[in-house]
Enzyme design. Structure first.
Site, PDB file in Angstrom:
ATOM      1  N   ASP A  90       0.820  -1.216   0.000  1.00  0.00           N
ATOM      2  CA  ASP A  90       0.000   0.000   0.000  1.00  0.00           C
ATOM      3  C   ASP A  90       0.857   1.271   0.000  1.00  0.00           C
ATOM      4  O   ASP A  90       1.875   1.350   0.687  1.00  0.00           O
ATOM      5  CB  ASP A  90      -0.894   0.031   1.240  1.00  0.00           C
ATOM      6  CG  ASP A  90      -1.915  -1.103   1.269  1.00  0.00           C
ATOM      7  OD1 ASP A  90      -1.647  -2.148   0.659  1.00  0.00           O
ATOM      8  OD2 ASP A  90      -2.962  -0.926   1.903  1.00  0.00           O
ATOM      9  N   HIS A 151      -9.100   0.279  -2.519  1.00  0.00           N
ATOM     10  CA  HIS A 151      -9.377   1.724  -2.547  1.00  0.00           C
ATOM     11  C   HIS A 151      -9.462   2.279  -3.966  1.00  0.00           C
ATOM     12  O   HIS A 151      -9.860   3.436  -4.135  1.00  0.00           O
ATOM     13  CB  HIS A 151      -8.317   2.486  -1.750  1.00  0.00           C
ATOM     14  CG  HIS A 151      -8.596   2.521  -0.283  1.00  0.00           C
ATOM     15  ND1 HIS A 151      -9.236   3.564   0.336  1.00  0.00           N
ATOM     16  CD2 HIS A 151      -8.340   1.615   0.694  1.00  0.00           C
ATOM     17  CE1 HIS A 151      -9.354   3.313   1.624  1.00  0.00           C
ATOM     18  NE2 HIS A 151      -8.819   2.133   1.868  1.00  0.00           N
ATOM     19  N   HIS A 199      -4.031  -8.096  -3.868  1.00  0.00           N
ATOM     20  CA  HIS A 199      -4.088  -7.057  -2.839  1.00  0.00           C
ATOM     21  C   HIS A 199      -4.553  -7.618  -1.498  1.00  0.00           C
ATOM     22  O   HIS A 199      -3.918  -7.395  -0.469  1.00  0.00           O
ATOM     23  CB  HIS A 199      -5.014  -5.920  -3.258  1.00  0.00           C
ATOM     24  CG  HIS A 199      -5.087  -4.840  -2.222  1.00  0.00           C
ATOM     25  ND1 HIS A 199      -4.034  -3.971  -1.990  1.00  0.00           N
ATOM     26  CD2 HIS A 199      -6.063  -4.503  -1.327  1.00  0.00           C
ATOM     27  CE1 HIS A 199      -4.362  -3.142  -1.009  1.00  0.00           C
ATOM     28  NE2 HIS A 199      -5.576  -3.452  -0.589  1.00  0.00           N
TER      29      HIS A 199
END
Length: 521
Positions: A90, A151, A199
């Site tokens: 991230d 996100h 992810h």
């Protein structure tokens, strides 16, 4: 008991610590400045300009985003990437730490990179991260790879900071272009035919790599299903020491998707002839975590990598990147870099200073209304009958009370600005609960503690308390790890049955620290 340290006589208490702050460049880079004669981005010029908080002409920003998206659109759901490669977790809008990442990991000109998603939100330099990474993708399409994180979607970027940032720094057109580009991001990568890189993690609906290849990724991620799970799922908190026989249980931290167990990971690895799963999605104190080793290979079955140091400026965590070369895995850690300061929610100085101005204005209004005593008011009202005079007095008193209440609100805002920001950050909407400010300082502090405890965060927290540990910051930020409410959150009947079954077997274990080894062969 040691005596308190005396103030250093050489340290000035009246002068500013930072004497001056350089003003961001007012000039916006043009297409001629950003692109060379071959249409390739000049990433060094772009980097230098963005490091000074400079911006691009809107048409240039749109060109970078759309050209990058066209390259991403041609890539498969599941990328095939050869070693050597540097894997990154991230970023979350921490652009200045991203620059440090490239110093630690190596120049993109001669280093193969794989990013596991979450480039935006939470940090205040998300659009800079997107523009720079997309420019690198245009320049190095075969050696820099970008996966999608949870996100990279409309739902979260509207809820958190990215949409607001785009509108403040550029326009909603730039935001919409980013959303279209995010829809093109691949979902997973097969690294060196040994490692599955995603992810979040596994899904009960994904048993083979072909199941990933068959997904339709060109859309807003749904609230449930295999695409959602790839982006949102997590390992169980007691991964490797489970108290349940279930492979998948409902993810109570995220409010969607699943927790997956050590047996689920081992079965998936064995079934697909893989060595390990590399993922991001969770902040780690050391920047990475290696989980329990597979009994068949002796290699960690799961590895989490996180590349945003001192996450949100409060986690005090290290960041890390993973370099894999010649069958050797090397973890490189790094600390945070200084960055320019933004007021919360991109607030301007006028909005920030309003409580200070408002407090003084309301003080003046109260003084004006209090200029006459009760005796003076009574003498002026001799010409009125008793009922009328009493009514006039009550009207004036109500005005004074209203102004006094407003004065208390501004006073609380001024004196308790840190508590206000804490409470705003702990509420899903970023807004203060109704009536908190008018209730005064005690009400504000009580509401802050209630907001924290409502999300099972650290008990006994005080707004004046300085966060000192990674676990404390993670506990306080837990509410922001959940998927915000959405209309399509109800799964189909078939999925609902599986979720209900998972809920019935849910456990609450305590995590144990993973291996801290930095080299694996």
């Amino acid at each position: 008991m040691s005596e308190p340290k005396a103030i250093d006589p050489k340290l000035s208490t009246t002068d500013r610590v930072v004497k001056a702050v350089p003003f961001p460049p007012s000039h916006r880079l043009t297409a001629k400045e950003v692109f060379d004669n071959d249409g390739k981005p000049r990433v060094d010029i772009l980097k230098a300009h963005l490091m000074k908080e400079g911006r691009l002409e809107e048409s240039v920003a749109l060109r970078i985003i759309t050209e990058g998206a066209s390259i991403l659109r041609q890539e498969k759901n599941l990328l095939d990437i050869d070693a050597p490669v540097t894997v990154c977790g991230d970023i979350h809008g921490q652009f200045f730490d991203l620059m440090k990442l490239f110093e630690v990991g190596g120049s993109p000109a001669n280093t193969r990179y794989l990013f596991l998603g979450d480039y935006v939100d939470r940090g205040y330099f998300s659009i800079e991260c997107v523009l720079y990474l997309w420019a690198l993708k245009i320049l190095y399409p075969k050696t820099l790879f970008l996966l999608r994180g949870n996100h990279e979607c409309r739902h979260l970027t509207e809820y958190f900071t990215f949409k607001q940032e785009c509108k403040i720094k550029y326009s909603e057109r730039v935001y919409d272009a980013c959303m279209d580009a995010f829809d093109c991001l691949p979902l997973a990568a097969l690294m060196n035919q040994q490692f599955l890189c995603v992810h979040g993690g596994l899904s009960p609906e994904i048993n083979t790599l072909d199941d990933i290849r068959k997904l339709d990724r060109f859309k807003e991620p749904p609230a449930y299903g295999p695409m959602c799970d790839i982006l949102w799922s997590d390992p169980l908190e007691d991964f490797g020491n489970e108290k349940t026989q279930e492979h998948f249980t409902h993810n109570t931290v995220r409010g969607c998707s699943y927790f997956y167990s050590y047996p689920a990971v081992c079965d998936f690895l064995q079934h697909n002839n893989l060595l390990s799963i590399l993922r991001a999605h969770e902040a780690q104190d050391a920047g990475y975590r290696m989980y329990r080793k597979s009994q068949t290979t002796g290699f960690p079955s799961l590895i989490t990598i996180f590349s945003a140091p001192n996450y949100l400026d409060v986690y005090n965590n290290k960041a890390a990147v993973l370099k894999y070369e010649n069958n050797v895995m090397n973890i490189r850690q790094f600390n945070c870099s200084p960055h320019p300061y933004w007021l919360p929610n991109f607030m301007d100085v006028f909005t920030w200073s309003l409580p200070f101005v408002g407090e003084k204005v309301t003080e003046m209004l109260v003084n004006v209304l209090n200029i006459c005593s009760d005796d003076e008011l009574g003498s002026e009202e001799d010409g009125f009958d008793g009922a009328t005079a009493a009514a006039r007095k009550e009207v004036i008193r109500n005005k004074i009370r209203a102004i006094g209440k407003m004065a208390r609100v501004f006073s609380v805002l001024r004196e308790e600005s840190e508590s206000v920001l804490t409470l705003k950050g702990l509420t899903p909407t970023g807004m203060l609960p109704s009536g908190v400010l008018s209730g005064g300082k005690q009400t504000l502090q009580s509401a802050t503690v209630e907001a924290i405890e409502a999300d099972e965060a650290i008990k006994g927290f005080s707004p004046q308390h300085k966060i000192t540990s990674f676990e404390e910051a993670k506990g306080l930020d837990r509410i922001n790890e959940r998927m915000p409410p959405r209309r399509d959150a109800m799964p189909s009947d078939a999925n609902l049955n599986s979720i209900n079954k998972a809920l019935a077997s849910e456990t609450n274990g305590t995590d144990s620290n993973g291996s801290n080894s930095s080299n694996i062969q």
